[in-house]
Design a protein around this motif. Structure first.
Motif, PDB file in Angstrom:
ATOM      1  N   VAL A  49      -5.172 -23.224 -14.938  1.00  0.00           N
ATOM      2  CA  VAL A  49      -4.285 -23.884 -13.983  1.00  0.00           C
ATOM      3  C   VAL A  49      -4.173 -23.086 -12.668  1.00  0.00           C
ATOM      4  O   VAL A  49      -4.287 -23.635 -11.578  1.00  0.00           O
ATOM      5  CB  VAL A  49      -2.884 -24.095 -14.606  1.00  0.00           C
ATOM      6  CG1 VAL A  49      -1.991 -24.845 -13.644  1.00  0.00           C
ATOM      7  CG2 VAL A  49      -3.005 -24.855 -15.911  1.00  0.00           C
ATOM      8  N   LEU A  50      -3.998 -21.773 -12.793  1.00  0.00           N
ATOM      9  CA  LEU A  50      -3.868 -20.947 -11.589  1.00  0.00           C
ATOM     10  C   LEU A  50      -5.188 -20.925 -10.804  1.00  0.00           C
ATOM     11  O   LEU A  50      -5.198 -21.048  -9.582  1.00  0.00           O
ATOM     12  CB  LEU A  50      -3.458 -19.519 -11.958  1.00  0.00           C
ATOM     13  CG  LEU A  50      -3.294 -18.570 -10.766  1.00  0.00           C
ATOM     14  CD1 LEU A  50      -2.124 -18.995  -9.873  1.00  0.00           C
ATOM     15  CD2 LEU A  50      -3.109 -17.127 -11.224  1.00  0.00           C
TER      16      LEU A  50
ATOM     17  N   LYS B 134      -7.490 -23.111 -10.608  1.00  0.00           N
ATOM     18  CA  LYS B 134      -7.656 -24.384  -9.887  1.00  0.00           C
ATOM     19  C   LYS B 134      -6.737 -24.445  -8.678  1.00  0.00           C
ATOM     20  O   LYS B 134      -7.143 -24.865  -7.597  1.00  0.00           O
ATOM     21  CB  LYS B 134      -7.312 -25.559 -10.813  1.00  0.00           C
ATOM     22  CG  LYS B 134      -8.533 -26.199 -11.418  1.00  0.00           C
ATOM     23  CD  LYS B 134      -8.228 -27.555 -11.995  1.00  0.00           C
ATOM     24  CE  LYS B 134      -8.857 -28.641 -11.130  1.00  0.00           C
ATOM     25  NZ  LYS B 134      -8.784 -29.966 -11.753  1.00  0.00           N
ATOM     26  N   ALA B 135      -5.514 -24.008  -8.866  1.00  0.00           N
ATOM     27  CA  ALA B 135      -4.538 -24.076  -7.778  1.00  0.00           C
ATOM     28  C   ALA B 135      -4.967 -23.177  -6.614  1.00  0.00           C
ATOM     29  O   ALA B 135      -4.867 -23.554  -5.446  1.00  0.00           O
ATOM     30  CB  ALA B 135      -3.157 -23.661  -8.285  1.00  0.00           C
TER      31      ALA B 135
ATOM     32  N   PRO C 177       0.274 -28.606  -4.819  1.00  0.00           N
ATOM     33  CA  PRO C 177      -0.705 -27.733  -4.151  1.00  0.00           C
ATOM     34  C   PRO C 177      -0.102 -26.360  -3.861  1.00  0.00           C
ATOM     35  O   PRO C 177       1.045 -26.260  -3.414  1.00  0.00           O
ATOM     36  CB  PRO C 177      -1.002 -28.460  -2.833  1.00  0.00           C
ATOM     37  CG  PRO C 177      -0.582 -29.872  -3.044  1.00  0.00           C
ATOM     38  CD  PRO C 177       0.530 -29.845  -4.063  1.00  0.00           C
ATOM     39  N   ALA C 178      -0.882 -25.301  -4.107  1.00  0.00           N
ATOM     40  CA  ALA C 178      -0.367 -23.944  -3.897  1.00  0.00           C
ATOM     41  C   ALA C 178       0.121 -23.754  -2.467  1.00  0.00           C
ATOM     42  O   ALA C 178       1.132 -23.092  -2.220  1.00  0.00           O
ATOM     43  CB  ALA C 178      -1.459 -22.925  -4.242  1.00  0.00           C
TER      44      ALA C 178
ATOM     45  N   VAL D 127       3.763 -25.152  -8.908  1.00  0.00           N
ATOM     46  CA  VAL D 127       2.302 -25.194  -8.787  1.00  0.00           C
ATOM     47  C   VAL D 127       1.668 -25.243 -10.189  1.00  0.00           C
ATOM     48  O   VAL D 127       0.754 -26.024 -10.442  1.00  0.00           O
ATOM     49  CB  VAL D 127       1.801 -23.965  -7.997  1.00  0.00           C
ATOM     50  CG1 VAL D 127       0.285 -23.909  -7.974  1.00  0.00           C
ATOM     51  CG2 VAL D 127       2.380 -23.979  -6.578  1.00  0.00           C
ATOM     52  N   LEU D 128       2.186 -24.427 -11.094  1.00  0.00           N
ATOM     53  CA  LEU D 128       1.583 -24.351 -12.428  1.00  0.00           C
ATOM     54  C   LEU D 128       2.004 -25.510 -13.322  1.00  0.00           C
ATOM     55  O   LEU D 128       1.222 -26.009 -14.109  1.00  0.00           O
ATOM     56  CB  LEU D 128       1.957 -23.024 -13.103  1.00  0.00           C
ATOM     57  CG  LEU D 128       1.452 -21.759 -12.408  1.00  0.00           C
ATOM     58  CD1 LEU D 128       1.871 -20.525 -13.196  1.00  0.00           C
ATOM     59  CD2 LEU D 128      -0.065 -21.785 -12.238  1.00  0.00           C
TER      60      LEU D 128
ATOM     61  N   ARG E 210       1.764 -29.114 -10.899  1.00  0.00           N
ATOM     62  CA  ARG E 210       0.474 -29.244 -10.206  1.00  0.00           C
ATOM     63  C   ARG E 210       0.642 -29.535  -8.716  1.00  0.00           C
ATOM     64  O   ARG E 210      -0.139 -30.269  -8.125  1.00  0.00           O
ATOM     65  CB  ARG E 210      -0.403 -30.316 -10.875  1.00  0.00           C
ATOM     66  CG  ARG E 210      -0.499 -30.176 -12.384  1.00  0.00           C
ATOM     67  CD  ARG E 210      -1.542 -29.144 -12.772  1.00  0.00           C
ATOM     68  NE  ARG E 210      -1.358 -28.682 -14.154  1.00  0.00           N
ATOM     69  CZ  ARG E 210      -2.214 -28.883 -15.141  1.00  0.00           C
ATOM     70  NH1 ARG E 210      -3.332 -29.519 -14.945  1.00  0.00           N
ATOM     71  NH2 ARG E 210      -1.979 -28.410 -16.336  1.00  0.00           N
TER      72      ARG E 210
ATOM     73  N   ILE F 161       5.841 -20.895  -7.524  1.00  0.00           N
ATOM     74  CA  ILE F 161       4.635 -20.984  -8.337  1.00  0.00           C
ATOM     75  C   ILE F 161       4.880 -21.808  -9.609  1.00  0.00           C
ATOM     76  O   ILE F 161       3.953 -22.405 -10.162  1.00  0.00           O
ATOM     77  CB  ILE F 161       4.122 -19.562  -8.687  1.00  0.00           C
ATOM     78  CG1 ILE F 161       2.712 -19.647  -9.261  1.00  0.00           C
ATOM     79  CG2 ILE F 161       5.069 -18.857  -9.650  1.00  0.00           C
ATOM     80  CD1 ILE F 161       1.999 -18.333  -9.321  1.00  0.00           C
TER      81      ILE F 161
END
Ligand SMILES: Nc1ncnc2c1ncn2[C@@H]1O[C@H](COP(=O)(O)OP(=O)(O)O)[C@@H](O)[C@H]1O
Ligand SMILES: [Mg+2]
Length: 270
Positions: free
Chosen positions: A116-117, A119-120, A68-69, A62-63, A66, A59
């Motif tokens: 941010v989370l 959006k992810a 993709p999760a 991801v955070l 950026r 993660i």
């Protein structure tokens, strides 16, 4: 799809335990579930049997980068359906690593840092019925990201001590999040954990929380049990470790409640 944040800035109140147990219980019911580890201590990742030090992507990427999760998500073994013969669920994990400890500082300097989370997760939301966010023991930017990404909050309460002053602070933070980043966030209720029926304390704690903060304390309470404490080191939830223990049964009943909410909201929007 419902996103539920499990939050309380106090450590040791069973946030991680509850996130995992509710996720497994929902997957047993045939749901597709994503568990998100937002804690740099990576306890949820460990408890799912994943070594955070061996991960190449987490993660954190991801955070902060950026990514993709979906690229960081790990597929866990789905639990055996309950009742037997029911649909097989899905259980995924967005894991954490200690790298996330630095994320607070970096995120603070970014525009849109609270989002941010959210959006992810928007990129993977259509794969799941439920996303459960295991928040860290603080009210910092990671927890704010969790609350901003969530539809609802569950607050685990450790029933062993009176004077849950932290709950007031958490509710203030939730009110701020509603004002600034997520107006529809609702408090689903508290989960009473580490419940010891030999003392009367739990009932007093629960009564006090109901009265002081006007939030629902969901039933049943989750009993304190050595079976729960043993489970993380084995890399599995109490539902797998001691499927018929009272604690496992309590988490299954709580999960059924969350599932019933989801069905009711589908009905009302249909
Ligand atoms: N119902 C329970 N009975 C016994 N031990 C529990 C129970 N729930 C949680 N624990 C233990 O308490 C400790 C803290 O729980 P944890 O879920 O990690 O809390 P948090 O995420 O809020 O810090 C862990 O060692 C966990 O195994
Ligand atoms: Mg935790």
């Amino acid at each position: 799809m419902t996103t539920t944040a499990i939050a309380n800035q106090k450590g040791g109140v069973a946030k991680t335990t509850s996130t995992q147990a509710l996720g497994v219980a929902l997957a047993e019911r045939g749901r597709s579930v994503l568990l998100v580890d937002l804690d740099p201590q990576a306890s949820l990742t460990w408890a799912c049997g994943i070594d955070p030090d061996a991960l190449e992507i987490s993660i954190h990427d991801v955070l902060l980068r950026r990514l993709p999760a979906g690229d960081a998500v790990i597929e866990l073994d789905p639990p055996t359906p309950r009742p037997a013969g029911g649909p097989t669920g899905r259980l995924d994990l967005l894991p954490s690593t200690i790298d996330l400890a630095g994320a607070e500082l970096h995120l603070l300097t970014k525009t849109g840092r609270e989002y941010v989370l959210r959006k992810a997760l928007a990129g993977v939301a259509d794969r799941y019925d439920r996303i459960l966010l295991d928040c860290p023991p603080s009210l910092g930017i990671l927890t704010i990201n969790g609350l901003t990404a969530a539809d609802e909050v569950l607050i685990p309460l450790q029933c062993e001590s009176l004077g849950q002053r932290g709950v007031g602070q958490l509710l203030d933070t939730i009110a701020d999040v509603r004002d600034y980043t997520n107006e529809h966030l609702r408090v689903r209720g508290a989960i009473a954990t580490l419940f010891d029926r030999r003392t009367n304390l739990a009932n007093e704690v629960v009564a006090q929380v109901r009265e002081d903060y006007d939030i629902e304390v969901l039933e049943p309470f989750v009993p304190k049990s050595v079976r729960v404490a043993e489970a993380p080191a084995l890399g599995r939830s109490v539902l797998a470790h001691a499927p018929s223990s009272k604690s496992a049964v309590a988490y299954r009943e709580l999960a059924a409640r969350l599932d019933e909410d989801a069905r009711a909201s589908q009905r009302s929007s249909a």
